[in-house]
Design a protein around this motif. Structure first.
Motif, PDB file in Angstrom:
ATOM      1  N   ASP A   9      52.352  39.488  32.657  1.00  0.00           N
ATOM      2  CA  ASP A   9      51.653  40.595  32.011  1.00  0.00           C
ATOM      3  C   ASP A   9      52.649  41.775  32.008  1.00  0.00           C
ATOM      4  O   ASP A   9      53.669  41.723  32.707  1.00  0.00           O
ATOM      5  N   LEU A  10      52.376  42.820  31.248  1.00  0.00           N
ATOM      6  CA  LEU A  10      53.331  43.944  31.196  1.00  0.00           C
ATOM      7  C   LEU A  10      52.874  45.134  32.051  1.00  0.00           C
ATOM      8  O   LEU A  10      53.426  45.403  33.113  1.00  0.00           O
ATOM      9  N   ASP A  11      51.810  45.798  31.574  1.00  0.00           N
ATOM     10  CA  ASP A  11      51.352  47.016  32.255  1.00  0.00           C
ATOM     11  C   ASP A  11      50.759  46.665  33.624  1.00  0.00           C
ATOM     12  O   ASP A  11      49.841  45.861  33.712  1.00  0.00           O
ATOM     13  N   LYS A  45      42.345  48.890  32.287  1.00  0.00           N
ATOM     14  CA  LYS A  45      43.460  47.991  32.639  1.00  0.00           C
ATOM     15  C   LYS A  45      43.363  46.664  31.901  1.00  0.00           C
ATOM     16  O   LYS A  45      42.353  45.958  32.019  1.00  0.00           O
ATOM     17  N   GLY A  46      44.379  46.329  31.147  1.00  0.00           N
ATOM     18  CA  GLY A  46      44.419  45.033  30.463  1.00  0.00           C
ATOM     19  C   GLY A  46      43.495  44.933  29.260  1.00  0.00           C
ATOM     20  O   GLY A  46      43.398  43.891  28.631  1.00  0.00           O
ATOM     21  N   VAL A  47      42.810  46.046  28.954  1.00  0.00           N
ATOM     22  CA  VAL A  47      41.838  46.069  27.860  1.00  0.00           C
ATOM     23  C   VAL A  47      42.534  46.543  26.580  1.00  0.00           C
ATOM     24  O   VAL A  47      43.406  47.406  26.630  1.00  0.00           O
ATOM     25  N   SER A  48      42.145  46.015  25.421  1.00  0.00           N
ATOM     26  CA  SER A  48      42.814  46.395  24.168  1.00  0.00           C
ATOM     27  C   SER A  48      42.574  47.868  23.824  1.00  0.00           C
ATOM     28  O   SER A  48      41.656  48.494  24.357  1.00  0.00           O
ATOM     29  N   SER A  52      39.257  49.997  24.547  1.00  0.00           N
ATOM     30  CA  SER A  52      39.420  51.143  25.450  1.00  0.00           C
ATOM     31  C   SER A  52      38.705  52.368  24.882  1.00  0.00           C
ATOM     32  O   SER A  52      37.993  53.078  25.603  1.00  0.00           O
ATOM     33  N   LYS A  76      45.966  58.629  19.550  1.00  0.00           N
ATOM     34  CA  LYS A  76      46.255  58.173  20.922  1.00  0.00           C
ATOM     35  C   LYS A  76      47.571  57.415  20.954  1.00  0.00           C
ATOM     36  O   LYS A  76      48.414  57.629  21.824  1.00  0.00           O
ATOM     37  N   TYR A  80      51.027  58.199  22.938  1.00  0.00           N
ATOM     38  CA  TYR A  80      51.536  57.203  23.884  1.00  0.00           C
ATOM     39  C   TYR A  80      52.983  56.838  23.542  1.00  0.00           C
ATOM     40  O   TYR A  80      53.836  56.733  24.429  1.00  0.00           O
ATOM     41  N   SER A 114      50.855  39.970  27.034  1.00  0.00           N
ATOM     42  CA  SER A 114      50.290  41.312  27.230  1.00  0.00           C
ATOM     43  C   SER A 114      49.310  41.683  26.129  1.00  0.00           C
ATOM     44  O   SER A 114      49.450  41.234  24.992  1.00  0.00           O
ATOM     45  N   ALA A 115      48.342  42.530  26.464  1.00  0.00           N
ATOM     46  CA  ALA A 115      47.387  43.031  25.468  1.00  0.00           C
ATOM     47  C   ALA A 115      47.989  44.155  24.637  1.00  0.00           C
ATOM     48  O   ALA A 115      47.442  44.531  23.601  1.00  0.00           O
ATOM     49  N   SER A 116      49.128  44.678  25.076  1.00  0.00           N
ATOM     50  CA  SER A 116      49.692  45.849  24.394  1.00  0.00           C
ATOM     51  C   SER A 116      50.394  45.489  23.087  1.00  0.00           C
ATOM     52  O   SER A 116      51.142  44.521  23.016  1.00  0.00           O
ATOM     53  N   LYS A 117      50.162  46.329  22.088  1.00  0.00           N
ATOM     54  CA  LYS A 117      50.873  46.161  20.816  1.00  0.00           C
ATOM     55  C   LYS A 117      52.247  46.813  20.872  1.00  0.00           C
ATOM     56  O   LYS A 117      53.015  46.751  19.924  1.00  0.00           O
ATOM     57  N   LYS A 145      41.794  39.089  26.795  1.00  0.00           N
ATOM     58  CA  LYS A 145      41.537  38.533  28.125  1.00  0.00           C
ATOM     59  C   LYS A 145      40.127  38.965  28.546  1.00  0.00           C
ATOM     60  O   LYS A 145      39.760  40.088  28.239  1.00  0.00           O
TER      61      LYS A 145
HETATM   62  P1  B16 Z   1      48.470  49.346  23.379  1.00  0.00           P
HETATM   63  P2  B16 Z   1      48.762  44.788  29.599  1.00  0.00           P
HETATM   64  C1  B16 Z   1      47.436  46.721  28.320  1.00  0.00           C
HETATM   65  O1  B16 Z   1      48.635  46.188  28.769  1.00  0.00           O
HETATM   66  C2  B16 Z   1      47.064  47.952  29.146  1.00  0.00           C
HETATM   67  O2  B16 Z   1      46.805  47.577  30.490  1.00  0.00           O
HETATM   68  C3  B16 Z   1      45.827  48.577  28.568  1.00  0.00           C
HETATM   69  O3  B16 Z   1      45.470  49.724  29.303  1.00  0.00           O
HETATM   70  C4  B16 Z   1      46.086  48.951  27.106  1.00  0.00           C
HETATM   71  O4  B16 Z   1      44.926  49.499  26.506  1.00  0.00           O
HETATM   72  C5  B16 Z   1      46.506  47.680  26.333  1.00  0.00           C
HETATM   73  O5  B16 Z   1      47.649  47.120  26.953  1.00  0.00           O
HETATM   74  C6  B16 Z   1      46.791  47.955  24.878  1.00  0.00           C
HETATM   75  O6  B16 Z   1      47.947  48.740  24.773  1.00  0.00           O
HETATM   76  O7  B16 Z   1      47.648  50.538  23.064  1.00  0.00           O
HETATM   77  O8  B16 Z   1      49.919  49.664  23.689  1.00  0.00           O
HETATM   78  O9  B16 Z   1      48.346  48.256  22.335  1.00  0.00           O
HETATM   79  O10 B16 Z   1      48.304  45.070  30.985  1.00  0.00           O
HETATM   80  O11 B16 Z   1      47.950  43.715  28.884  1.00  0.00           O
HETATM   81  O12 B16 Z   1      50.245  44.529  29.515  1.00  0.00           O
END
Ligand code: B16
Ligand code: MG
Length: 218
Positions: A9-11, A45-48, A52, A76, A80, A114-117, A145
């Motif tokens: 995972d990333l974050d 945490k880990g939420v899209s 969020s 947002k 970020y 990771s969920a992050s874009k 997830k």
């Molecule tokens: P973005 P992970 C997640 O990363 C973060 O934990 C979560 O707080 C965030 O909303 C999500 O990525 C989406 O991030 O806005 O950059 O697409 O823990 O899945 O690596």
């Protein structure tokens, strides 16, 4: 030595971007008159990104049109992106690089899930992109997830079976996703929160070569 798929995972695992997410969400929340604390941030945490925003609006009982939501999501993310623009190698969490080095030196497959874009630019900024044989991020999945899609896709891209892949995760939903995919889940963070994980460590400095050897050989 066996070859296994290791998925990170990333974050919260590789870097702590949660604080940057927090600052960006706080601006939106403040503008909408919603109280948004560090404890609330844990819910994200880990939420899209989309989910969020819904959670934050729910905290303040705020109804919004899709147009407004799209505008806030864009704002947002712009905020970020400004924060992560300055990220460097010193933001990599302690103990991560030695583990990645061990895996690469021992011919293991390594992926990001990771969920992050924004996962790719972050890995690039901190100088870790070259460690990853595959990257699956928020742009590649439709199910968040605890759906195992992100990890199953990562294993697929690595050309490895999902069963027996090893996942490092800091979120409950991520640990559940790994377990559902019959992967080995390694919880990074508070054990009392991540009690569903097969193994628990507070951070990567607790993970030694002996443990990694066991994962590879069993
Ligand atoms: P973005 P992970 C997640 O990363 C973060 O934990 C979560 O707080 C965030 O909303 C999500 O990525 C989406 O991030 O806005 O950059 O697409 O823990 O899945 O690596
Ligand atoms: Mg995470």
């Amino acid at each position: 030595m066996n070859q296994k798929a290791f998925i990170f995972d990333l974050d919260g695992v590789i870097v702590d971007t949660a604080r940057y997410h927090y600052l960006a969400w706080q601006k939106i929340a403040t503008r909408l008159g919603i109280e948004f604390t560090h404890e609330h941030n844990e819910l994200l945490k880990g939420v899209s990104r989309v989910r969020s925003l819904d959670i934050i609006l729910g905290l303040g009982n705020v109804q919004a049109t899709q147009e407004d939501k799209d505008k806030w999501l864009m704002e947002k993310n712009e905020d970020y992106l400004q924060s992560i623009h300055h990220m460097q190698a010193d933001e990599i969490l302690d103990g991560v690089v030695p583990v990645l080095d061990y895996l690469k030196n021992n011919n293991q497959k390594v992926a990001l899930g990771s969920a992050s874009k924004n996962a790719r630019p972050i890995l690039e900024k901190v100088g870790l992109l070259h460690y990853f044989d595959a990257i699956v991020d928020g742009n590649d999945v439709t199910n968040a997830k605890p759906d195992p899609e992100v990890f199953v896709k990562a294993a697929q891209l690595l050309g490895m079976p999902p069963e027996g892949a090893i996942v490092f995760e800091d979120s409950v939903a991520g640990v559940q996703a790994a377990n559902i995919a019959q992967m080995i889940s390694i919880g990074i963070g508070d054990k009392s929160v991540l009690q569903e994980a097969h193994y628990n460590f507070t951070d990567f400095t607790e993970i030694d070569t002996e443990f990694l050897e066991t994962l590879v050989t069993t």
